[in-house]
Structure formats: C-alpha cells, structure tokens
Design an enzyme around this catalytic site. Structure first.
Site, short mmCIF file in Angstrom:
data_model
loop_
_atom_site.label_atom_id
_atom_site.label_comp_id
_atom_site.label_asym_id
_atom_site.label_seq_id
_atom_site.Cartn_x
_atom_site.Cartn_y
_atom_site.Cartn_z
N GLY D 152 0.82 -1.21 0.00
CA GLY D 152 0.00 0.00 0.00
C GLY D 152 0.85 1.25 0.00
N CYS D 153 0.23 2.37 -0.31
CA CYS D 153 0.98 3.63 -0.41
C CYS D 153 1.49 4.09 0.96
CB CYS D 153 0.12 4.70 -1.07
SG CYS D 153 -1.52 4.91 -0.36
N TYR D 154 0.61 4.16 1.94
CA TYR D 154 1.05 4.56 3.28
C TYR D 154 2.08 3.58 3.84
CZ TYR D 154 -2.69 8.11 3.84
OH TYR D 154 -3.51 9.20 3.74
N THR D 156 4.24 1.74 2.30
CA THR D 156 5.53 1.89 1.64
C THR D 156 6.34 3.02 2.26
OG1 THR D 156 4.68 1.01 -0.45
CG2 THR D 156 6.64 2.41 -0.58
#
Lengths: 349, 349, 349, 349
Positions: D152-154, D156
């Site tokens: 996921g973005c957060y 990462t």
C-alpha cells in the site's frame, strides 16, 4: 559515449534550466558536461534542487566562455533577458552552437526590442543570424544552423493555434484577440510579491494587459505568415497553478467554416509533426493534459451565430514553452529525429 | 425581534444556501426561520456543514409549501434549474415574497429558456412577473415587488463590466467577446469527475464554449440596453480555485477613449452604488480582492493600437454572483439600505 | 462616536495587520485612528491592498510614538520579532494600552528568548508585566491590564488542544508529541523562495523540526499547567494552502478514557467560552471549517489498542492565531463581551 | 520485439492504471497488449484520458480471463479491494503472472483482512502464495515468483522510514506513532464529496484516525522485522494537493543516536537500492522532490531533549506507492534490473 553531443546549460538554477536537465538526462545522444549558474558555483546543483539528489551530482560551474568552449559543443542559454544579449555572441564566436531561451534574439528589429524590453538590443548581425525555432512552422530552417532563438512560451501556444487558419486565409488578421493564461512557473524562480503563494493561491489575476513583451514576437511571426503587418489584442493572466499555458484566441472567419473543417485543416498542416495534437470537433484541451510533455493540444469552437472562431491551445510552459522546444530545436540542428529524448507522456493526474 | 423579516432558505445544503446563511445571520432586520433541503431533513444542518456548529443549530426542514407559508415572509430559492420552475409559483401563490437564485425566471422568453436549458419553461405569467434583480442597472424596479429573479454569476460580472460603455455608445455591440473564468464552487456541491480535486488542481479547462446557458441572459440584458439584438461570443473556463469569477471582455471602441475616460464614465454610472469599485486607470482587479464580499471590481485597458478596449471585472461568484446579490435584492424589495448586512470586507489573503 | 476606543495598528501592511482591519471595522466600540507601517507611509493602504479600496481610505502613517500617543488609546503591534522588543516599552511608557502580536513578550525568561529567537530579549520588567493572552486558559488575567502579549499561532492551537486533558491528569506530560501543519500565510508577506507559489503548490514540506521558536512558549504554558517542566517533540510543516493550522497531538493516557469522556471533559473546561467548539465523539475537525473565523475546533481519537489519545485542533492562523485573538484580548482588557465584533461565521467553501 | 514481455492492465481507467501506462510505454522490455476496464470497453482509452491522445490508441477491453490469458504473460491488477480477491486466483490459475495493486493479498491472516476491510478474504492458499513486494526489504523474495502483492501507499512510505532503525534495535517498537499525509489522488478517481475540489482546496483534513486499513499491513511487516507483535498509532490526513505522501514518524530511541548516525545506518541498509535517497543530516525531504518518480526520500531529526527521533519519508503515492513499485516488482520477478524503465527524474517544479 564519445560520439555523444556535449552540452552545457547556462542558467541551470532556473526552472527552464532544471527542466532541460530532466529531459537531457534521458536523451540518448547527449551528455551534459557542465551545469552553469551566474549566481552560485562550486556547490552541487542538488543543494538548491534536492529532487536531483543522486541524479545530478555535478557541481555548478561559473560562466566562463573559454571553459565552456573547451568542454562543450552546444550551449543552452536559459538566462534572463539582457544577459543573453552579451553572452550569446561570445559563445558563438568561440565556435559553440547555441540554443538561446531568452527573448533577446527573437525580434529581428532591434529598435522594437528596445521599445518592448526596455533594454539595449543585441548587435543586428546576431539578430539576423538567429533562426526563430518554431519547428512546426519553420522546421527546415533549423537544420544545420549554429544558432537558434527559442520562441517564448505565450508565442508558442498562440502561434501554433493561429497560423494554420491565418495561412489558409480563413480568419481576418485584423480581428485577432488573444486571451492568454499562464501558471506561475512562467514568472521564474525569483522571489517576489507576485509569486508569493498567499497572493496567488485562490486568485486569478491579469497583468501587463496589452503590454507584454511577447506581443511584438507574436505580431512578427503572424505578419510574416500573413504577408502584411498584424496587430493583436493580447491579455496575460496568472492562474493559481504551477505549470501550463492556455491561449484562447478569437477571430472573425472569412467564410462559414465548421469545427470539423478546422480540425481537418490543422491536422493537414501539422501532419508529420509529432508534438501537435488536434482534438476532435467539439472537444477542447485542458492544460493538465500536456503537463510534463512537449505537446501542444488544440481545439476549436466555430460559431455560426457570430461568424467567429474560438481557438484554444495549451502547452506546458516549461516544456514546449521552454526546455522541451529547445531540445526539439537541438534535435533539428543536429539532424536527429525531432522527438528524440522528448517522448515523455504527460503526467496525469 | 417581532418586527424582523422571517425568511426561509430552500436549498440550504448547497453552496449558495450556506452563503445565504453566513450573511443573513449578521443581517440586523432578518430572522432565519427555516433552512430547507429537498434531499435531507430532520438532522441539524451542521452535520453536513460542520463550520456551522454552534452557529446554526436548526434541523433541516423538508420542502412543504404550506409550512413555509405559515412561518416565513420571504423565501430564497437556491435550487437547481428546473426545480424553481415548479416551486416558485406555488410559493408566490401562497403569498410569499420570493428571491429565486436559479436560472428559471431570468429569460423573458420561455422558448429561449427551453432551447438553452433543455427543460420545460415556467408559465409565461410568472416569467413576466419576475423582476430581473441587477440592482446597479435596474435598481428601482426591485422596490416593493414580490418576486425577484436573481442574475446568474457570469451575467453579473459581465453585464456590470459592459453596460456603462454600451449604454454610452462607446463600444460596438457587434464586436463583443467575453472570455470568462470561474472557480469550481460555481459547479455546485454535487460530486462529479468535473469537480474532482485531482482533475481540477493544476488544470485550466474550458467548457461549454459558446454553449453556456448564461449566454441568452447576457444577450437579453445587453439587447435591452442597446435597443437592438446583441449577439456575443462567450467562453467559460474553470480555474483551479474555489471562489471567484473574472470576466475579460473585448470590444471595438466607437471613438478614441482612454483608460481615464472609461474610469470616469463608469464611476459616474455607478455613483451611489455601494458594490461596484472602479479601479484607477492602469490598475486591473484580481478575483482575490473581492473574495467573501459583495463587490464587483472593474478595470480597463483601452488600446490605441487596435482601437479595442479590454474590460476586466471580478466578483465572488458565491456572493455577488449568488447569495450576496440575492440579499441586496431583498433589501431593495423591503425598502432597506441596499447594503444592509452586506458590508463585509473581502477576506485577504 | 466619541466614546469609541481609538486604536492604532502598527504593522498594517502585514497579513496580521490587514486582518485586524477587517475585524475592527465591524467592531461596534472601536475606531481605527491610524494604520502604521515602518516601510511605507504617505500613501493609501489600498494601494498595496486593493481589496480595501473604498473601505479603508486612510494613508499609512510612519512609526512615531508621540503621534500615536496623541491620537490613540490602544495599539496593536503586529510587528516582526525584535521590533516589538524596542517599540512596545516606548508605547507603554507613553501611556498607551498595547496588544503585542509578536513573540517578543511571550517568554517570561529572557535567556530562553535569546536562545530560541537569536535576538536580544526585552527588559525583564516588561517581560514580567506582559500578560499572556490565552483567554480560554487565563481569561480573567487580561481584565483591566494595559499590556497583553498575544499567543503564537501554533501555541494557540496546541495549548487549547492539550490543556484540559493535561490539567485533569488524563495524559502523561512526558509523552507529548505535536505534529503541526500550517498554511503559508503564517510565513508573512515577505517574498522568499520558501513562499514562492511554484515551490509550495503541490508540496508538503517540514521545516524547523524540533527547532521552532514556538516550542519554549508551548512548554512554558504546559509546565505552568502541569506544575513541573514539560518537554515536547514538535514538528512544523507547510501545507499548500493560505490559511489554517492543524495541530495533531499524541499522548499516552493515564487511564482508559473514551472519546466521549474527552468530549465531556473538554466541553466542561471550555464552558462559556465562545470560541472553542468540541466536536462530537468520532468526528474530527478540518481547517476549512474555521477559515475566516475566531474558532478553535477540537476532536479526539482515544485508542484502546495503544492507550494513546490523538487530539486534533484547528484554527485559522490569521484569526484565532493572530488578529482575532488580539481583538478578543482587547475586549477582555476593556471589560467588553469576549466576542464583541468577532462573531463572523467561517467562510465555507 | 517478439521477446518483449506481454502485459495487460486491469483497472486502466483508474489513476494507478494510467500511471502504469505512462511508465510501461517507456519500458524497453515490455509491450502493453491490453488495457482493461470493468466499467467501460470498446472505446479508446484516450476518450476518458485525453492526455493519452496519439500515445495510447488501443480500445479498452473488458475483463475476460481467457482473453487475457491468450494474449498476455503478466497482468497488473489495479482494481479496488474486493475485486482482486476473486479475479487474481483466476488469472493465476490461467497461468498468468500477476502483480496485484489492491489490498486483497497483503495480509497473511484472512481474519485480520475481514476485520479491517469489512469484506470476505481471499482463499488462504492464495494469501500464502502472495509475495509482499517491498523490494528494499524483501527484494530477493520476488525473484522468479508468479505472484506479487504490491504494498500500500502509506505502508511503503512508513515501512521504508522505520525498518532500518527498528531492525537495528535503535528505536522502541512500543513507542511508534505515525502521522501520515496524502494527496487526493490516493482516494482514486471516483467522484465523492470527499474529493470535491471546493471541499478539499484550502483545507487540511484528518480521516480514519487509527482506523485505516493500512494499519494491519504496517504492523504485520514491523512485527516481522521486530520478531514480536507491534502496535502503532496511525493518523491519516488529506493534503490539498494531487500527488504525494509524507509519513512523519515518531519513536523513542534506545540510545543516544544523532542525525548523522541515522543517516549512516540508513545509507548502509539501503546500499545498492536505487530508489531510496537518504538526505544529509539536518535536511528533510518534501513531497514535491519525488513527484512523478519512484523515489522514497528520508530525513531525520534526533532530539536529545526528548530522546525521540522524528523520521520523515516521502513518496509519490501514484508511483512508489502504486504503479512504479509494481513495475519494480515486475522487474525483480523477471530477473531484470530493478530500475529498468523506472529512471524518470522527478518533475520539478
């Protein structure tokens, strides 16, 4: 490696300069041998531009013509108006090829330059030598020449939007009105109240109405195409965004042309040119659709009620309006494919 | 307290509705007796608009004409086009005064409405009864009438910018071109791809070029002033900001007028009108200079080179373009000072 | 009219100064007798701030203590740090009441000031005399005093968010971490690369992490409430927006408190205080919900998994973080209602 | 040409999908054979994404597993949570390689997935088979496997910021607090009040505090590194910008480490990894410095006063947080250079 073109960039710490770096790094035939700033030297460029960390590890060099000539084959001068006037002749005389991004060599008439720029003009011989690098109109003129004057950002968007219709005689050149809008990066990296976030954000603001120094540049090229002098009404306005120019142009039509007629005329005119995209009838471009790319997108609204046409063109002012077009001109000077190293897709959203 | 005017707001959960609330709360002669929404009722308005916490503690009411008539003296209908068409006649017949913020009663010609709005028009008798509430032009007509149709946001900025010069015969009405720009709040609170932040931010985008439903409204009033039909070229564009409209207008002058001539003409025309501010010659307004206020600021660039004038006017679309002007109209209907409760200074920065 | 308080504003050409003007114009008990700038004088304030056209027609005055004393009863000094240090004692000695918006009189310990501000501190006697104007905590101290030091923007949001829980012993003061975010207007109107639109827009950026000069101010007040020294972790970050501060605060709870417990504790603590709005359990505030107003909105997320509470408070930095709070303090000094002239609804959207 | 990897993209009309297209077009070893959407098919992708005009002329295909299997070697599934759960097993069983960008295969424990995502989990065998593709931590695990679950973005941004210090035992895992901020593109292209420009612009807003579905993903990896369960405090907040995530992380240090110690630890840990850039001591990254690129930039503020460290990491959520990292994973699966086709310089400004 040895066969690569060695380029130097003067004005590397401006927005045009770093955008040249962004594209040239991916250019297969180019090596950046020197990044040059008149204000700072001896420190890595990534200190002022941390986005270049690990990417561009060179220190900034000062502006020393002999050193540039000793290392580079071609120089991009992304310098403010007035600086190129003096620097470019020296670089040319030192045997370098030059693509100049300033406004100093765009006007053929020095007196006109002095009237609009309020600065001394460059020597007439250099003004004459400079080839105006609007590839989609004057493409072949750039082949093999040593010195290109890169068009201004507003003129690029505006001229690409007007010329096919003007050249075809479809619009009346006495009727041309241009309502242009630009993102704030066009004002450069210098700090001023005009570029202060709190003054610009949530604000839409006109400036230099009918007084912008790009007016004579636009009129020079339109006059050249029309075969007689052209005078335009020209408004410049700041949009609360970083990149992008839209030129909304109005003209009276010399006949009953439809959107589709215009689409076909423009597609024919720009045939084979990789960077102009003509929208289908009824579709208008938006600035975000070209962000980060060298495209100029164009759309039309021909209005039977008023017999006027509205032409809308958009570019990324930092790319097609500056660095990208400069590289396009370098490609043509070197006899390479026009879009070499320039094929980046727009960044969306 | 008893002597206060009791007002109800239909469409309280739109941007026009909450802006009416913001201003009316500070209005010394008004009491808000009902905030009404067609989609939600029975919950506090502050649930959907937390900025109204502790300020507006009323629950939302549904749209029931008899209940409104039982409680209120005057109703603001900040409803989408097509809704007012049916609702307003009922409210009027129930004896209520109405200020309608929709476009449903602005065009005197029902057929024209149906052509541009693509919806059935209101009955002709109501179209006729509606007084077009552009106070700076038709101010006295609003006195004592029961029903005002509040002008559109684009027409307000455009008409205030054009009318003094048109009325004085200084510009050629066949030459009028309007390049209009609006912040995104003008699109309302409905969620759509068009209002998505990631699509709008860092984007400048045209829409409905020559097709916007405000065109016949502008032409109706200009024609009324000119005494003959007027047809305009009209471009609408979305600016990546929330509030603000700029209308940049172009026209050929019927004489050699200067900026200063125009400043004087406009100051004379708008004398005594509290909400129009004419900038000094050489100064152009920006949208942020009117944000949150009911002002319309106007500037000029008369160009001797082309004999054209560029007129620039700005408003806050939510205030002078909607809620503020509606309250201004209410004040005139009631015989109060035009700027009662409307004296808020623009919010800057 | 004669009975109105005569106020002067030093620093009228900064954002705090023009916001004082916006609110004071609507204040029923105040007359602005002089708008003062150290850099410009003799021209109308509306030249640099066209949004004040027709509203504020006074010329800017220079900083001359005797002239101020001759005309005004109370002075707001919205000056940069280091300027108030010298000016405020003179104003006080000339018999004026002063509300100082700079950081020069907030720290009781001059040595601490010199360590964090890197400038000479004001004389100890004036530091001692200054009453720290956080009305919701120290309200009664402001009554009838001649000199208020107005809290900083970050401390206001942070202290209002932490104090009720800290005072109640519900959180461990050794565990406090503050992640603060501010709009760009907090940096003032001075032009710099840091405030350049193209550098800020589409950017989220930390600065002065653990080094901001508001840290000792926060620690001083928290220590005062806790009865022992408090040391915090404090991060400051720039948000690409003009107005607004959010302070997101983390602390370990000394017990198993729920969101609802916190809501009740805070509502009790701020009972009767017009400018603090405690959100219902499970609802968090956003900066736009207080824009243009003097509110501080607070929400909670007590987490049983970690036994930590997250407290979120928002203010408009230019209002509750500067001009609005200064007027609130003036009201208390004068014995007026705390919210006199400060009742403006947030501007939304 | 024949030797190129044939890839299909499911979810091509989302922001992750078009960003995959942007990068994959320049990837020297890849051919895009199908762009797939579940909602639209049979029309050119450039209709909904005009920035792809002339660049991507393919029509959108529907989701038909057999057709995909007949044409492609590898599929990127950029689909919403819940869709991949069913689709990915079918694609794998059809013999395709898959890089899944949804959250459906990141959590090893199906029950945990159902608790946080409120949807049925994928079959345990597929959860087990999925390799979590955080290359800088688990790089070698991706080699030669058929199925990668893209982080996921957060997570990462957060994991790359925390893991070196956690693994070295320099921070106390019980003390971890994460204050995360994201641009609006993270919410996807779906229209909602949450993504409405007028609601987001000039607003900073928390959401899902301690409730975001990325929390168990972060805790799973941190627990894996720490060797025991880790529980974090996690705040998510919307920034008025399109791209970019900043994760500001707080932890108590297990010793007296300096900024320089941390810089060296992290540089050693990420040695040879092309996409992590550790800032020099005292310098913190900003989101704009990675826009449009696959970089994750990290900076530190170790505070002796509190014995806490503040770690700041930034990524472009659409690139390193989605499409770029997915391509990085594809490169590793195929045994290619990790940064093949991913070398784009950040777009600045």
């Amino acid at each position: 490696m040895d066969s690569k073109l060695k380029v130097a960039i003067v004005g590397s710490t401006g927005y045009g300069g770093v955008e040249l770096i962004r594209f040239l790094q991916h250019h297969p035939q180019v090596e950046i041998v020197s990044v040059i700033s008149s204000s700072i030297s001896g420190t890595p460029i990534s200190e002022g531009f941390p986005h270049l960390t690990d990417i561009m590890v060179q220190d900034l060099d000062g502006v020393v013509v002999e050193e540039i000539a000793a290392r580079a084959d071609l120089v991009f001068t992304a310098t403010p108006s007035g600086v190129s006037t003096e620097l470019v002749p020296q670089l040319l005389e030192a045997g370098l090829k030059v693509v100049d991004l300033s406004g100093d060599f765009r006007l053929k008439d020095g007196a006109l330059y002095e009237q609009w720029y309020k600065k001394p003009a460059a020597p007439a011989s250099f003004l004459e030598q400079a080839v105006y690098g609007l590839a989609e109109v004057y493409g072949d003129r750039a082949a093999d020449v040593p010195f290109i004057s890169n068009p201004g950002c507003y003129p690029t968007a505006t001229l690409l939007g007007l010329i096919p219709a003007l050249k075809a005689g479809w619009i009346d050149h006495r009727s041309i009105i241009i309502d242009a809008k630009s993102g704030v990066s066009g004002a450069g990296r210098g700090a001023s109240l005009t570029t202060h976030f709190a003054e610009i954000n949530e604000n839409f603001k006109p400036y230099k109405v009918n007084k912008h120094q790009h007016i004579p540049e636009i009129e020079q090229v339109l006059g050249d195409v029309a075969g007689e002098p052209v005078t335009v009404t020209f408004t410049t306005q700041l949009v609360p965004m970083t990149r992008g120019i839209m030129s909304t142009m109005y003209a009276t039509m010399n006949g009953s042309y439809t959107d589709q007629d215009l689409v076909e005329l423009y597609r024919e005119y720009y045939k084979g040119r990789p960077f102009v995209r003509v929208r289908n009838a009824g579709i208008w471009p938006a600035t975000k659709e070209v962000t980060g790319s060298n495209y100029c997108d164009i759309g039309f609204a021909a209005d039977a009620r008023t017999n006027r046409v509205t032409i809308i063109s958009v570019i990324d002012n930092v790319v097609k309006g500056a660095a990208g077009q400069a590289i396009q001109n370098m490609n043509l000077m070197m006899g390479w494919e026009e879009n070499l190293g320039l094929g980046l897709t727009p960044v969306y959203p």
